[in-house]
Design a protein around this motif. Structure first.
Motif, PDB file in Angstrom:
ATOM      1  N   MET A   8      22.239  21.619  -4.164  1.00 47.36           N
ATOM      2  CA  MET A   8      20.927  22.159  -4.572  1.00 47.36           C
ATOM      3  C   MET A   8      21.068  23.613  -5.013  1.00 47.36           C
ATOM      4  SD  MET A   8      17.502  22.552  -2.286  1.00 47.36           S
ATOM      5  CE  MET A   8      16.598  21.057  -2.580  1.00 47.36           C
ATOM      6  N   THR A   9      20.399  23.945  -6.090  1.00 47.19           N
ATOM      7  CA  THR A   9      20.467  25.327  -6.571  1.00 47.19           C
ATOM      8  C   THR A   9      19.226  26.087  -6.103  1.00 47.19           C
ATOM      9  OG1 THR A   9      19.279  24.866  -8.611  1.00 47.19           O
ATOM     10  CG2 THR A   9      21.662  24.560  -8.673  1.00 47.19           C
ATOM     11  N   LEU A  10      19.316  27.403  -6.267  1.00 46.62           N
ATOM     12  CA  LEU A  10      18.201  28.264  -5.890  1.00 46.62           C
ATOM     13  C   LEU A  10      16.934  27.828  -6.630  1.00 46.62           C
ATOM     14  CD1 LEU A  10      17.677  30.702  -4.146  1.00 46.62           C
ATOM     15  CD2 LEU A  10      18.240  32.183  -6.071  1.00 46.62           C
ATOM     16  N   ARG A  11      17.152  27.463  -7.906  1.00 50.95           N
ATOM     17  CA  ARG A  11      16.001  27.067  -8.717  1.00 50.95           C
ATOM     18  C   ARG A  11      15.353  25.777  -8.194  1.00 50.95           C
ATOM     19  NH1 ARG A  11      15.142  25.281 -14.927  1.00 50.95           N
ATOM     20  NH2 ARG A  11      13.247  24.198 -14.386  1.00 50.95           N
ATOM     21  N   LEU A  34      15.302  24.798  -5.211  1.00 48.97           N
ATOM     22  CA  LEU A  34      14.577  25.137  -3.990  1.00 48.97           C
ATOM     23  C   LEU A  34      13.202  25.711  -4.339  1.00 48.97           C
ATOM     24  CD1 LEU A  34      14.782  25.370  -0.845  1.00 48.97           C
ATOM     25  CD2 LEU A  34      15.415  27.746  -1.218  1.00 48.97           C
ATOM     26  N   ILE A  35      13.201  26.669  -5.283  1.00 46.41           N
ATOM     27  CA  ILE A  35      11.935  27.289  -5.697  1.00 46.41           C
ATOM     28  C   ILE A  35      10.998  26.230  -6.274  1.00 46.41           C
ATOM     29  CG2 ILE A  35      10.879  28.960  -7.281  1.00 46.41           C
ATOM     30  CD1 ILE A  35      13.489  30.598  -7.032  1.00 46.41           C
ATOM     31  N   GLN A  82      11.641  18.761 -10.955  1.00 45.17           N
ATOM     32  CA  GLN A  82      13.023  19.218 -11.078  1.00 45.17           C
ATOM     33  C   GLN A  82      13.431  19.309 -12.545  1.00 45.17           C
ATOM     34  OE1 GLN A  82      15.691  16.725  -8.824  1.00 45.17           O
ATOM     35  NE2 GLN A  82      16.291  18.542  -7.690  1.00 45.17           N
ATOM     36  N   ALA A  83      14.477  20.105 -12.831  1.00 46.02           N
ATOM     37  CA  ALA A  83      14.961  20.226 -14.209  1.00 46.02           C
ATOM     38  C   ALA A  83      15.366  18.861 -14.741  1.00 46.02           C
ATOM     39  CB  ALA A  83      16.133  21.182 -14.263  1.00 46.02           C
ATOM     40  N   SER A  84      15.202  18.649 -16.040  1.00 44.13           N
ATOM     41  CA  SER A  84      15.397  17.319 -16.611  1.00 44.13           C
ATOM     42  C   SER A  84      16.853  17.017 -16.972  1.00 44.13           C
ATOM     43  CB  SER A  84      14.519  17.161 -17.858  1.00 44.13           C
ATOM     44  OG  SER A  84      14.913  18.101 -18.837  1.00 44.13           O
ATOM     45  N   GLY A  85      17.680  18.059 -17.080  1.00 45.21           N
ATOM     46  CA  GLY A  85      19.085  17.862 -17.467  1.00 45.21           C
ATOM     47  C   GLY A  85      19.832  16.915 -16.540  1.00 45.21           C
ATOM     48  N   ALA A 137      18.717  13.415 -16.909  1.00 46.00           N
ATOM     49  CA  ALA A 137      19.262  12.807 -18.127  1.00 46.00           C
ATOM     50  C   ALA A 137      20.673  12.289 -17.866  1.00 46.00           C
ATOM     51  CB  ALA A 137      19.277  13.832 -19.254  1.00 46.00           C
ATOM     52  N   LYS A 138      21.480  13.091 -17.195  1.00 49.25           N
ATOM     53  CA  LYS A 138      22.863  12.695 -16.936  1.00 49.25           C
ATOM     54  C   LYS A 138      22.907  11.423 -16.085  1.00 49.25           C
ATOM     55  CE  LYS A 138      27.289  14.228 -15.254  1.00 49.25           C
ATOM     56  NZ  LYS A 138      28.061  15.184 -14.465  1.00 49.25           N
ATOM     57  N   ARG A 153      20.595   9.109 -15.635  1.00 46.28           N
ATOM     58  CA  ARG A 153      20.099   7.934 -16.345  1.00 46.28           C
ATOM     59  C   ARG A 153      21.129   7.422 -17.346  1.00 46.28           C
ATOM     60  NH1 ARG A 153      15.316   9.316 -19.378  1.00 46.28           N
ATOM     61  NH2 ARG A 153      15.088   7.087 -19.723  1.00 46.28           N
ATOM     62  N   GLN A 161      24.409   7.735 -17.162  1.00 48.45           N
ATOM     63  CA  GLN A 161      25.526   7.086 -16.467  1.00 48.45           C
ATOM     64  C   GLN A 161      25.195   5.646 -16.107  1.00 48.45           C
ATOM     65  OE1 GLN A 161      26.030  10.181 -13.584  1.00 48.45           O
ATOM     66  NE2 GLN A 161      28.061  10.733 -14.358  1.00 48.45           N
TER      67      GLN A 161
END
Ligand SMILES: Nc1ncnc2c1ncn2[C@@H]1O[C@H](COP(=O)(O)OP(=O)(O)O)[C@@H](O)[C@H]1O
Ligand SMILES: [Mg+2]
Lengths: 98, 298
Positions: free
Chosen positions: A1-4, A6-7, A15-18, A21-22, A24, A26
């Motif tokens: 988990m990144t700081l982002r 968590l925020i 959550q970020a979509s990147g 995407a990865k 899905r 795979q």
């Protein structure tokens, strides 16, 4: 988990979509590459469980048979938690039948 | 490996049809490379890459032919600014109604580059893989590199284009549909023993990548398991250059995409040029904050 992450979570944001995407990609590529349709996979899954269940008692809740892909090769991965080995299986082994 | 040749291409002077028997001909030393530019999905930047790479290679001394194999939706002539100079096409060459030299359009500013235009879209009805092989065999003796601009899709048009190629560049953007389609194409290239297959990642938006709102570079290379030949940023100048019919790599353009295309040309010739990390391009305060937000905490 990144700081982002968590925020985002604290603020109830998506959550970020990147990474989504990865993930899905795979999954969908594992199927594309093997050319196995979901129905066939379902049938295989059922038969594999039947065979394995002859010998061991499985925890069907925690198990899964799925396709995974890495470096352009696709693998059928079975994760089948075993509760215990069946007595009948041990008996057949002991009596020398196979 | 392909070596740049400083000399200019003498095309279209007639070529002697037979080599004197006593002259040893080294096939491997000068065997031209035939490179398919493909993607599966349309609109990801195949034709733009073909035009810019063609000009870049030519300006680096490589005798380059670009072949428009997108017979249904031909555009390569337009991107190269050669649309008004077309007299004959691949169609007439195949029919035997003109010589190859008459159909190939040489670029005025970059005489090392020549285009073989696609013929009438009706060619799709009868064109066979053998026809493409025949065309490329005719082109090969006069060039060091033949770039084949493939159509989108994985049907006959693509298969025809692939029939004449010995290696391939797969173009994709960092989007799920483009990567999925690229994967399909790579599967077909593998079956045809086309190699090496290298990847060009196009239309990268560094900001979105830093924010993880776009597939990362390593995400795409890991998933497709291909070596990365180049990375092209989303660049407005691509559109400006298309409007003019002057590829970015012409006239020493300095925009990010121009530099990227030129580096792709150099890597293709075996030079080692490090690939930039798009998430490290912007080193301002905002970028540092973004970077901080991406640090793993657990
Ligand atoms: N790096 C880029 N930055 C901005 N626009 C781009 C870039 N690459 C391609 N384009 C645009 O995308 C569109 C499709 O490009 P094109 O090369 O015709 O794709 P394809 O041949 O794969 O169908 C064009 O309008 C082109 O100008
Ligand atoms: Mg195109």
């Amino acid at each position: 988990m990144t700081l982002r992450d968590l925020i985002d979570r604290l603020l109830g944001r998506q959550q970020a979509s990147g990474p989504t995407a990865k993930h899905r990609l795979q999954l969908v590529l594992a199927h594309d590459r093997s050319d196995l349709n979901p129905e066939l996979l379902q049938r295989m899954r059922k038969e594999i469980l039947e065979v394995v269940s002859k010998y061991v008692e499985l925890d069907l809740e925690g198990g899964d048979v799925s396709l995974e892909t890495e470096e352009r090769t696709t693998a059928l991965v079975a994760n089948l938690p075993i509760r215990r080995v069946k007595d009948t299986a041990l008996q057949t082994l002991a009596s020398g039948e196979s | 490996m392909l070596r740049p040749r400083p000399r200019r291409c003498n095309f279209p002077t007639p070529i002697p049809s037979a080599v004197p028997a006593d002259v040893p001909v080294s096939v491997t030393a000068s065997a031209p490379r035939t490179i398919l530019i493909c993607s599966g999905k349309g609109g990801v930047g195949k034709t733009t890459l073909t035009a810019n790479l063609g000009i870049a290679l030519a300006s680096q001394g490589v005798r380059t032919a670009v072949l428009d194999a997108d017979f249904g939706l031909r555009n390569l002539d337009l991107l190269l600014g050669l649309e008004n100079r077309i007299v004959f096409t691949a169609q007439e060459v195949l029919a035997g109604s003109c010589r190859l030299e008459q159909a190939m359009v040489k670029h005025k500013q970059e005489p090392n580059l020549a285009l073989l235009p696609a013929g009438n879209p009706r060619m799709l009805e009868w064109l066979k893989p053998e026809d493409m092989q025949k065309i490329v065999e005719l082109i090969k003796p006069h060039f060091d590199v033949v770039l084949i601009d493939a159509p989108a899709g994985i049907e006959d048009g693509f298969k025809n284009a692939a029939a004449a190629a010995s290696e391939a560049i797969v173009v994709t953007t960092p989007e799920v549909s483009a990567v999925r389609d690229a994967d399909r194409v790579i599967g077909l290239l593998n079956v045809r023993n086309i190699e090496p297959i290298q990847l060009v990642l196009n239309r990268v938006r560094p900001k979105m990548m830093v924010n993880q709102e776009m597939l990362g570079v390593s995400d795409v290379t890991d998933i497709l398991a291909l070596p990365l030949l180049g990375l092209v940023l989303e660049d407005e100048q691509v559109i400006v250059s298309t409007n003019r019919g002057e590829p970015l790599t012409l006239n020493g353009g300095k925009s990010p995409a121009a530099v990227a295309y030129r580096n792709i040309a150099r890597r293709l010739q075996g030079e080692t040029i490090p690939l930039p990390d798009p998430t490290q391009l912007n080193r301002g305060l905002r970028a540092k904050v973004r970077q901080l937000l991406q640090t793993k905490i657990f």
